[in-house]
Scaffold this active site. Structure first.
Site, PDB file in Angstrom:
ATOM      1  N   HIS A  71       0.822  -1.206   0.000  1.00 47.78           N
ATOM      2  CA  HIS A  71       0.000   0.000   0.000  1.00 47.78           C
ATOM      3  C   HIS A  71       0.860   1.262   0.000  1.00 47.78           C
ATOM      4  CE1 HIS A  71       0.896   1.026   4.204  1.00 47.78           C
ATOM      5  NE2 HIS A  71       0.806  -0.276   4.456  1.00 47.78           N
ATOM      6  N   GLU A 183      -2.155  -7.385   7.367  1.00 48.82           N
ATOM      7  CA  GLU A 183      -0.879  -7.111   8.028  1.00 48.82           C
ATOM      8  C   GLU A 183      -0.780  -7.911   9.316  1.00 48.82           C
ATOM      9  OE1 GLU A 183       2.063  -6.675   8.015  1.00 48.82           O
ATOM     10  OE2 GLU A 183       2.492  -4.536   7.764  1.00 48.82           O
TER      11      GLU A 183
END
Length: 326
Positions: A71, A183
């Protein structure tokens, strides 16, 4: 033996180099040499590859091309990359992209179109957090959204206080949110997701059907996943990708997930290639890899293979004829 293998995709090699010169270039990096009297290739390669297995071959229909993306810059990255303890701050819960992060998204969006990648991708997988979904729709979404009843937006205007216009789903590849590529779970508020129904209002055209619970039941305030657990989850994700019908897939995920997953690969490669596979991703970095299904987890049929011998005819190989004659 692991169930999957990652290798560098041939289309991304320099077209003007041969396999031997590619290997040799890696070996000789940093050494001056003369083109008129090159060093002995066989001995140089043998020395560098002493502890590495021989080249591998895999049937094409048992491989997929995966485009991995971290990201863009999130609000938590600004302080967190200077001081790790900043990731503990509650104000970074499900952090959005920064204005700089959106600039990074725009640059990657232009790149995937300029290089032709956008037209090849059949599916985009995203981690279901605000910063990854903003990156995903910003890079792989359609052009300017117009309010039409038959086309839902991938992202509504100003989602996550982004001050960005709505993003269209028209002509974009399908986008699916998957929990397996989240994550490092636990403790850090920036890695906790919102309820799915909140995301569905912000990203109407993203497919959330793979997420089992509306509330985030994976993130724990007092328990952090170990690195080994993240890597194991990453391997489960890679194996799941092999079950998909799509052959070329983009994955938008996170630095920690990528680092701990990819360090599980490359032990059978040249050390320089293992370093290339497992080095840490920068914000909005894209890397393309080939995922080989070595244990036949998927069931893809060959598309380009041809059975031969049509029409039938005598075709005994010359070496068999020679053996029979002897």
């Amino acid at each position: 033996m692991s169930t999957v293998a990652i290798i560098l995709p041939p289309p991304f090699l320099h077209t003007k180099t041969t396999p031997s010169s590619i290997s040799l270039a890696a070996i000789l990096r940093g050494r001056p040499f003369s083109l008129s009297s090159p060093p002995p290739i066989r001995s140089s390669i043998s020395s560098a590859m002493e502890n590495v297995s021989s080249p591998s071959l895999y049937p094409l229909h048992h491989c997929k091309i995966i485009h991995l993306v971290r990201h863009a810059q999130g609000l938590h990255n600004i302080e967190g990359e200077k001081n790790y303890k900043a990731y503990m701050k509650p104000e970074y819960f499900d952090a959005p992209l920064t204005p700089l992060g959106w600039q990074q998204v725009d640059n990657l969006r232009k790149h995937v179109r300029d290089c032709g990648l956008y037209n090849k991708i059949e599916l985009v997988i995203t981690s279901p957090l605000l910063r990854t979904m903003q990156t995903t729709v910003g890079v792989f979404g359609g052009e300017g959204y117009t309010d039409r009843m038959d086309v839902m937006p991938l992202m509504v205007a100003n989602a996550g206080n982004s001050d960005r216009s709505a993003i269209s789903s028209l002509n974009s590849p399908p986008i699916m949110a998957v929990e397996l590529c989240r994550e490092h779970l636990g403790v850090h508020p920036c890695d906790k997701r919102r309820d799915v129904h909140e995301y569905q209002c912000l990203f109407p055209a993203i497919d959330f059907s793979q997420i089992e619970t509306d509330e985030d039941t994976l993130w724990k305030a007092d328990v952090r996943e170990t690195k080994a657990e993240v890597a194991a989850r990453g391997m489960d994700f890679m194996n799941w990708l092999l079950t998909r019908k799509e052959k070329e897939i983009a994955v938008v995920t996170h630095s920690g997930f990528l680092l701990h997953t990819l360090t599980r690969f490359g032990d059978d490669c040249h050390p320089l290639m293992k370093d290339e596979i497992s080095k840490r991703f920068k914000n909005c970095e894209l890397r393309s890899i080939v995922l080989a299904d070595r244990n036949l987890i998927g069931s893809d049929a060959p598309v380009t293979n041809y059975p031969g011998k049509i029409p039938d005819g005598p075709d005994l190989p010359s070496d068999e004829k020679e053996n029979n004659h002897s």
